[in-house]
Scaffold this active site. Structure first.
Site, PDB file in Angstrom:
ATOM      1  N   SER A   1       0.790  -1.225   0.000  1.00 23.37           N
ATOM      2  CA  SER A   1       0.000   0.000   0.000  1.00 23.37           C
ATOM      3  C   SER A   1       0.828   1.283   0.000  1.00 23.37           C
ATOM      4  O   SER A   1       0.341   2.315  -0.448  1.00 23.37           O
ATOM      5  CB  SER A   1      -0.960  -0.005   1.192  1.00 23.37           C
ATOM      6  OG  SER A   1      -0.258  -0.254   2.390  1.00 23.37           O
TER       7      SER A   1
ATOM      8  N   HIS B   1      -5.480  -3.317  -2.017  1.00 26.95           N
ATOM      9  CA  HIS B   1      -5.181  -2.389  -3.118  1.00 26.95           C
ATOM     10  C   HIS B   1      -5.156  -3.090  -4.480  1.00 26.95           C
ATOM     11  O   HIS B   1      -4.932  -2.451  -5.496  1.00 26.95           O
ATOM     12  CB  HIS B   1      -3.850  -1.674  -2.869  1.00 26.95           C
ATOM     13  CG  HIS B   1      -3.959  -0.580  -1.863  1.00 26.95           C
ATOM     14  ND1 HIS B   1      -4.433   0.672  -2.166  1.00 26.95           N
ATOM     15  CD2 HIS B   1      -3.696  -0.566  -0.532  1.00 26.95           C
ATOM     16  CE1 HIS B   1      -4.428   1.421  -1.085  1.00 26.95           C
ATOM     17  NE2 HIS B   1      -3.993   0.698  -0.066  1.00 26.95           N
TER      18      HIS B   1
ATOM     19  N   LYS C   1     -11.984   0.491  -0.908  1.00 26.85           N
ATOM     20  CA  LYS C   1     -11.074   1.242  -1.780  1.00 26.85           C
ATOM     21  C   LYS C   1     -11.694   1.347  -3.175  1.00 26.85           C
ATOM     22  O   LYS C   1     -12.604   2.121  -3.360  1.00 26.85           O
ATOM     23  CB  LYS C   1      -9.696   0.613  -1.715  1.00 26.85           C
ATOM     24  CG  LYS C   1      -9.108   0.925  -0.343  1.00 26.85           C
ATOM     25  CD  LYS C   1      -7.837   0.251   0.012  1.00 26.85           C
ATOM     26  CE  LYS C   1      -7.437   0.755   1.407  1.00 26.85           C
ATOM     27  NZ  LYS C   1      -6.632  -0.205   2.154  1.00 26.85           N
TER      28      LYS C   1
HETATM   29  C1  LIG Z   1      -6.656  -0.393   3.588  1.00 27.45           C
HETATM   30  C2  LIG Z   1      -6.069  -1.712   3.835  1.00 27.45           C
HETATM   31  C3  LIG Z   1      -6.704  -2.628   4.682  1.00 27.45           C
HETATM   32  C4  LIG Z   1      -7.909  -2.269   5.489  1.00 27.45           C
HETATM   33  O1  LIG Z   1      -9.046  -2.156   4.707  1.00 27.45           O
HETATM   34  P1  LIG Z   1     -10.317  -1.334   5.250  1.00 27.45           P
HETATM   35  O2  LIG Z   1     -11.442  -1.909   4.500  1.00 27.45           O
HETATM   36  O3  LIG Z   1     -10.044   0.105   4.957  1.00 27.45           O
HETATM   37  O4  LIG Z   1     -10.403  -1.592   6.726  1.00 27.45           O
HETATM   38  C5  LIG Z   1      -6.157  -3.896   4.803  1.00 27.45           C
HETATM   39  N1  LIG Z   1      -5.038  -4.230   4.140  1.00 27.45           N
HETATM   40  C6  LIG Z   1      -4.395  -3.376   3.325  1.00 27.45           C
HETATM   41  C7  LIG Z   1      -3.178  -3.821   2.594  1.00 27.45           C
HETATM   42  C8  LIG Z   1      -4.887  -2.082   3.149  1.00 27.45           C
HETATM   43  O5  LIG Z   1      -4.258  -1.233   2.343  1.00 27.45           O
END
Ligand SMILES: *Cc1c(COP(=O)(O)O)cnc(C)c1O
Length: 393
Positions: free
Chosen positions: A182, A210, A241
């Protein structure tokens, strides 16, 4: 408030400010589009994970409104009690079909999907092998597990192999990696990871927060991209996302889903998502499947943006995806870059320790399918002016 605790908090806050690690919370006064209003000003938004522009899509909004009218505002209970709505079941069927897996279990966030799944499927006689740059929610999931965790060097297959050999006495070996990392935007070599896991009889879990909506055909994920979806045991996806709403899910076998639904603590003890969330997610997956141009538009925009930054002389690190870090290094200068860009009408947030290592601070930019060339050109102008003023260029 207790004076000792109050002083402790104040001291810690002062320390964060001194080290340029304090991040003020911005307040957004509009929908999360390519441009957003902050403090009454319209800014080019280069910091949201709304990769496909779906967060403010009229079709998703209409689906959410219809669901509120039919099912109400909240689910009313945890799903195992009486909060399991027909829309939750439909979302899970939709996702399983989209991902091409036997089953899917939806959690209220990607974070709780990781923090709930990892400790539930591992025990003291297992070993978890985790990439050193994995997301915080994986790290917390590992901390909650009784299994020891071995961190292997980032994407380093020799390091992973050494760790697998050392774990030969464990009952289960579980390799966990982000699909797309990320903060740097680089991609895990899933084909090699699967091959090693098969050689050492290990299970593989990929956190595709992602990668969902970004990698593979129609955004089916990093496992799809590498053609290894049937060799990855557990795929975590996020609905927060690219899908544009909120939530997380675990895609895998029917037994995995069933076991998690009986034992994963965030599933058992935290209320299910509102109907509006499930309905908007179902609609998002429908749109992603129907619109073949959506993911290619994201990638084309990402290439345009990254080429523009690189031509100006910025260092965009090791990215292989739309995630575009502008590497600065020093925390104070990174914060100054964010501040200068904000003054110029560009919202691009600094990422500093503890999200990334000390001395690896960067401004992380996120081009999306919703941005236009005009947005990018205007933002590049701002980056050039501020970068020169701060001596980054
Ligand atoms: C954003 C993210 C999460 C968490 O996801 P949410 O739905 O925002 O809680 C988990 N793992 C990674 C790699 C992320 O970038």
């Amino acid at each position: 408030m207790n004076a000792t605790l109050q002083n402790l908090l104040q001291e810690q806050l002062n320390l964060l400010r001194e080290q340029h690690l304090y991040k003020p919370l911005l307040t957004v006064e509009s929908a999360p589009g390519a441009r957003v209003r902050v403090g009454g000003r319209e800014l080019i938004n280069l910091s949201s994970n709304n990769y496909l522009g779906l967060a403010n899509d009229d079709r998703l909004k209409a689906a959410a409104i219809r669901a509120v009218q039919e099912y109400g505002a909240g689910a009313g209970a945890v799903r195992p009690i009486i909060g399991n709505l027909a829309l939750h079941d439909e979302l899970e069927r939709t996702l399983a079909e989209f991902k091409g897996t036997e089953a899917v279990l939806v959690f209220t966030s990607g974070f709780t999907a990781n923090a709930g799944t990892i400790p539930t499927i591992t025990d003291a006689d297992d070993v978890i092998l985790s990439d050193e740059l994995n997301h915080a929610s994986i790290i917390d999931g590992c901390r909650l597990s009784k299994a020891p965790t071995v961190r292997y060097k980032h994407k380093d297959m020799d390091s992973l192999e050494d760790a697998l050999k050392a774990a030969s006495g464990a009952k289960t070996r579980l390799v966990i990696t982000d699909g797309v990392f990320s903060m740097d935007g680089d991609v895990a070599p899933l084909d090699q990871i699967c091959a090693l896991a098969e050689r050492y009889d290990a299970a593989v879990m990929v956190d595709d927060a992602h990668g969902s909506g970004v990698m593979g055909k129609n955004g089916r994920g990093t496992a799809y991209h590498f053609g290894v979806k049937d060799r990855v045991d557990i795929q975590l996806g996020t609905l927060s996302k690219a899908v544009g709403v909120v939530g997380g899910y675990i895609a895998g076998s029917g037994a995995l889903k069933e076991f998690l639904s009986q034992r994963a603590r965030p599933f058992l003890f935290s209320t299910g998502s509102p109907a509006a969330v499930a309905a908007a997610c179902i609609e998002a997956i429908r749109v992603m499947r129907a619109d073949e141009a959506l993911t290619p538009r994201l990638w084309e925009n990402a290439r345009y943006w990254q080429a523009g930054l690189q031509k100006l002389g910025f260092d965009t690190g090791v990215t292989e995806t739309p995630i575009t870090p502008v590497m600065v290094g020093d925390e104070a200068r990174t914060q100054a870059l964010q501040k200068g860009l904000l003054e110029e009408g560009v919202l691009a947030l600094a990422v500093v320790f503890p999200t990334v290592a000390r001395g690896k601070a960067r401004v992380r930019t996120m081009p999306t399918a919703a941005h236009t060339r005009a947005d990018f050109d205007e933002a590049l102008g701002a980056f050039e002016r501020v970068g020169k003023r701060l001596g980054i260029l």
